[in-house]
Design a protein around this motif. Sequence first.
Motif, PDB file in Angstrom:
ATOM      1  N   GLN A  29       1.264 -14.187  -7.185  1.00 60.58           N
ATOM      2  CA  GLN A  29       1.446 -14.065  -5.730  1.00 60.58           C
ATOM      3  C   GLN A  29       1.188 -14.952  -4.725  1.00 60.58           C
ATOM      4  O   GLN A  29       0.148 -15.569  -4.267  1.00 60.58           O
ATOM      5  CB  GLN A  29       1.915 -13.188  -4.870  1.00 60.58           C
ATOM      6  N   GLN A  50      -6.329  -9.028  -6.156  1.00 60.03           N
ATOM      7  CA  GLN A  50      -5.685 -10.088  -4.889  1.00 60.03           C
ATOM      8  C   GLN A  50      -5.960 -10.200  -3.923  1.00 60.03           C
ATOM      9  O   GLN A  50      -7.272  -8.876  -3.691  1.00 60.03           O
ATOM     10  CB  GLN A  50      -4.848  -8.740  -4.308  1.00 60.03           C
ATOM     11  N   ASP A  54      -2.665 -15.005  -5.422  1.00 58.27           N
ATOM     12  CA  ASP A  54      -3.728 -14.511  -6.152  1.00 58.27           C
ATOM     13  C   ASP A  54      -2.971 -15.196  -7.711  1.00 58.27           C
ATOM     14  O   ASP A  54      -2.653 -16.434  -7.382  1.00 58.27           O
ATOM     15  CB  ASP A  54      -4.123 -12.947  -6.215  1.00 58.27           C
ATOM     16  N   GLY A  74      -1.075  -2.931  -2.341  1.00 61.74           N
ATOM     17  CA  GLY A  74      -2.007  -3.242  -3.252  1.00 61.74           C
ATOM     18  C   GLY A  74      -3.093  -1.603  -3.430  1.00 61.74           C
ATOM     19  O   GLY A  74      -2.513  -0.545  -3.244  1.00 61.74           O
ATOM     20  N   TYR A 109       0.494 -14.780  -0.731  1.00 62.76           N
ATOM     21  CA  TYR A 109       1.103 -13.991   0.664  1.00 62.76           C
ATOM     22  C   TYR A 109       0.957 -15.173   2.130  1.00 62.76           C
ATOM     23  O   TYR A 109      -0.386 -15.720   2.397  1.00 62.76           O
ATOM     24  CB  TYR A 109      -0.210 -13.102   1.070  1.00 62.76           C
ATOM     25  N   SER A 152      -8.066  -6.027  -9.160  1.00 56.64           N
ATOM     26  CA  SER A 152      -7.802  -6.458  -8.727  1.00 56.64           C
ATOM     27  C   SER A 152      -7.585  -8.547  -8.356  1.00 56.64           C
ATOM     28  O   SER A 152      -8.645  -7.774  -7.559  1.00 56.64           O
ATOM     29  CB  SER A 152      -6.100  -6.201  -7.756  1.00 56.64           C
TER      30      SER A 152
END
Length: 387
Positions: free
Chosen positions: A289, A27, A286, A112, A291, A25
């Motif tokens: 999104q 993320q 990312d 996640g 954060y 990912s």
Amino acid sequence: MKLHSKFVTSCQSIDEYDWQRCFASEQPFTHYHFINTLETTGCVTQQTGWQPCHLVLANDHQQVVAIVILYIKSHSYGEYLFDWSWADAFQQHGIAYYPKIVSAVPFTPVTGQRFGIADEFLADKAYILSQATQAINALAKQIDASMVQCLFLPEPYAEALQLNGWLKRCDVQYHWFNRNYQDFSDFLLALNARKRKSINKERQAIVKQGITVKTYLAEQLTDEHWQTFYRFYQATYMKRSGHDGYLSSAFFDALANPALGIAQRSALVFAYREGRTIAAALFFYDDDQLYGRYWGAEQVFNNLHFELCYYQGIELCIKLGLSRFNAGAQGQHKLKRGFEPVYIHGSYRIYQPIFADAIADFIEREEAQLTQYVAQAQTELPYKLSG
């Protein structure tokens, strides 16, 4: 496919290439260097109550198939799916609650991957989860753990773990959704007049106090920016919790190191007044999104927290073309600022029979209450009624 399991006490015991194959990912929080830096800078150690114990599953060819992020915990701090009442109940019955096993990204209430499975083996996900559960059960028996908790994992994984005897638990966060807004004013037009006026008033209060705000993306950040942010972070934790914060100065030094690439997708928002830096907020992002992670201020200013942590985040989310802004744990006050309630999930395997049924009943009643709360919260959102 036969799988072989082993537990390692350091992220560095796993090849970075294998880690990234399993946690592919975008993320940032499950990236090898993020997890490894938490360990190597003293934030996540046995001494801090987060003993790394990551599970590695490999096939007969010694090819890594899956990795589970795991810690042996001696407390419940830094988790954000709270279980203090459970710990109290164990203590009242003279039963040890700790150690427990936790699968989570420390200090990071962001959904996640927790069970990282390499893409070429995803078709065998059910089998891999079953094998991982068996290995974790064996570890729990070996260390006499009260339970295993998997926190902030995607709902499909929580549902899959239910088939392996885990309990599924829900909680609520508040996320802001970017509905193709062109700028902050465009977002405000989606709100009813009263809420729009209220937000404008909060933002105007920043100007009236002589405060200016500036956002710096990763490529603009210097060591001095990171050191200044850490000073605010540390001071805010000391005032709120009586300690310096979960993250060390060395961790923020590592964020400033471009060779590691941890902060490649980060932003710092600073507030200034009378030539001094008075507050700052840290964001990561990312492909999808934004954060909101931490903030700090040297003193209290009216509405400054809302400006730096919410409104500047919304502006950044729009600027970067991201679809969602996750501003962190808790905060019912986010509702009237356009953040919507969303469910987050945890999975639990209870090893103390005397408490297994009681916790299952607690989770069921908690979910019913949350369902009612979310329905009510939806009616409190500031958006104009459609139609």
